[in-house]
Design a protein around this motif. Structure first.
Motif, mmCIF file in Angstrom:
data_model
loop_
_atom_site.group_PDB
_atom_site.id
_atom_site.type_symbol
_atom_site.label_atom_id
_atom_site.label_comp_id
_atom_site.label_asym_id
_atom_site.label_seq_id
_atom_site.Cartn_x
_atom_site.Cartn_y
_atom_site.Cartn_z
ATOM 1 N N SER A 117 0.952 4.115 -2.915
ATOM 2 C CA SER A 117 0.662 5.527 -2.647
ATOM 3 C C SER A 117 1.781 6.440 -3.105
ATOM 4 C CB SER A 117 0.404 5.731 -1.151
ATOM 5 O OG SER A 117 1.583 5.500 -0.398
ATOM 6 N N GLY A 170 -6.049 -1.458 -0.642
ATOM 7 C CA GLY A 170 -6.358 -0.052 -0.460
ATOM 8 C C GLY A 170 -6.955 0.242 0.909
ATOM 9 N N LEU A 171 -7.153 1.536 1.186
ATOM 10 C CA LEU A 171 -7.631 1.950 2.505
ATOM 11 C C LEU A 171 -9.058 1.476 2.777
ATOM 12 C CD1 LEU A 171 -6.214 5.588 2.624
ATOM 13 C CD2 LEU A 171 -5.326 3.545 3.771
ATOM 14 N N GLN A 210 -4.862 2.156 -10.063
ATOM 15 C CA GLN A 210 -4.010 0.969 -10.017
ATOM 16 C C GLN A 210 -4.869 -0.274 -9.797
ATOM 17 O OE1 GLN A 210 -0.500 1.455 -7.454
ATOM 18 N NE2 GLN A 210 -0.798 3.676 -7.537
ATOM 19 N N LEU A 252 0.830 -1.205 0.000
ATOM 20 C CA LEU A 252 0.000 0.000 0.000
ATOM 21 C C LEU A 252 0.870 1.263 0.000
ATOM 22 C CD1 LEU A 252 -2.713 1.449 0.180
ATOM 23 C CD2 LEU A 252 -2.621 1.140 2.677
ATOM 24 N N ILE A 253 1.924 1.268 0.804
ATOM 25 C CA ILE A 253 2.828 2.425 0.835
ATOM 26 C C ILE A 253 3.457 2.640 -0.533
ATOM 27 C CG2 ILE A 253 4.977 3.313 1.812
ATOM 28 C CD1 ILE A 253 4.258 1.846 4.413
ATOM 29 N N PRO A 290 -2.502 7.563 -9.475
ATOM 30 C CA PRO A 290 -3.366 7.513 -8.288
ATOM 31 C C PRO A 290 -3.753 6.084 -7.934
ATOM 32 C CG PRO A 290 -4.098 9.223 -9.811
ATOM 33 C CD PRO A 290 -3.048 8.437 -10.532
ATOM 34 N N ILE A 291 -3.958 5.834 -6.633
ATOM 35 C CA ILE A 291 -4.311 4.494 -6.171
ATOM 36 C C ILE A 291 -5.552 3.984 -6.887
ATOM 37 C CG2 ILE A 291 -5.205 3.208 -4.184
ATOM 38 C CD1 ILE A 291 -3.240 4.624 -2.435
ATOM 39 N N PHE A 328 -9.973 5.365 -3.129
ATOM 40 C CA PHE A 328 -9.219 4.873 -1.974
ATOM 41 C C PHE A 328 -8.831 3.404 -2.116
ATOM 42 C CE2 PHE A 328 -11.307 8.548 0.060
ATOM 43 C CZ PHE A 328 -10.197 9.142 0.628
ATOM 44 N N ASN A 329 -9.384 2.708 -3.081
ATOM 45 C CA ASN A 329 -9.062 1.304 -3.305
ATOM 46 C C ASN A 329 -8.495 1.115 -4.696
ATOM 47 O OD1 ASN A 329 -9.978 0.165 -0.831
ATOM 48 N ND2 ASN A 329 -10.756 -1.603 -1.946
#
Length: 267
Positions: A48, A210-211, A57, A44-45, A53-54, A142-143
């Motif tokens: 980011s 993702g978050l 991806q 995840l890091i 952008p996440i 966010f995902n």
């Protein structure tokens, strides 16, 4: 609750025994879900830090192990087998003279009817809001896009995905819940400290998605932890988790074909 359930309270232990439990838990986590959680957080890091952008991806569930279908099947079977060996290891560690570890954690078929009903109900309670959370996390960026393995590559694709779902259910619930609850309770942790800590570890375990996945799995961990404390049986949790992953692994490609803007990455 079974009469031999390990949920009535911690037994006083010596400092030496507590140190032994801490080392045992650390080693089990280092070779199983803890290792995977660390790699997932790093993933995840890394995602980011990319310029893309996440939300643009993607990651894949159950990626192919080989370009040839037959060898891919062999490698997938080996992966399932080695993962279940870790489950067998923690059950072995939970075994004590005069007790049945499987019965003590509720991983047996003595109450299968009730376990099945509770498992199906839990799958619905977790799965339906979870699907909405995933969709929201995708829309808001966010995902990452979660790409399911194709189910039309060979006739054994679906059985292997079902086996992978069973592996995930057993690995996560037996280790995150049954094993860690037993050991951390013996070390002296309070119930809510255990529930929240194991839920956080579960969230980290899925951070590569993702978050949104971190939050969703944290909530799932809290619910599952509370249910285990109340019921003293891990079988309903294994059933619920397996059902959720069967839908994700097998049903997801269908959802991706119906709603590609939400459930599949843009081409």
């Amino acid at each position: 609750m079974p009469t031999d359930a390990p949920l009535t309270g911690p037994t006083p232990i010596t400092p030496a025994a507590r140190t032994r439990w801490i080392w045992e838990v650390s080693l089990v986590l280092a070779i199983s879900v803890g290792q995977s959680a660390l790699y997932s957080v790093l993933s995840l890091i890394r995602a980011s830090l990319r310029t893309t952008p996440i939300g643009q991806q993607q990651t894949q569930l159950n990626p192919a192990q080989d370009t040839e279908a037959l060898w891919d099947a062999f490698y997938r079977l080996l992966s399932v087998g080695f993962a279940l060996a870790t489950v067998a290891l923690v059950v072995y560690l939970l075994w004590e003279p005069g007790t049945n570890a499987l019965r003590r954690i509720g991983l047996d078929f003595t109450r299968f009817g009730g376990d099945l009903g509770r498992g199906v109900a839990l799958a619905a309670i977790i799965g339906i809001p979870g699907l909405g959370l995933y969709a929201l996390a995708r829309v808001t960026g966010f995902n990452v896009a979660v790409v399911a393995s194709p189910i039309d590559s060979a006739w054994w694709a679906v059985p292997l995905l079902v086996l992978s779902a069973m592996r995930a259910g057993l690995t996560e619930e037996v280790i995150f819940i049954a094993y860690l609850f037993d050991r951390l309770r013996r070390i002296g942790w309070s119930w809510w400290t255990i529930i929240l800590s194991t839920a956080a570890l579960r969230g980290a375990y899925h951070a590569y998605q993702g978050l949104g996945a971190v939050l969703g799995n944290f909530v799932m961990g809290v619910v599952f932890g509370w249910c285990y404390k109340r019921w003293g049986r891990v079988m309903p949790l294994v059933i619920a988790h397996t059902l959720l992953d069967v839908v994700a692994f097998v049903g997801y490609p269908l959802a991706a074909s119906l709603w590609p803007g939400v459930f599949a990455p843009a081409s």
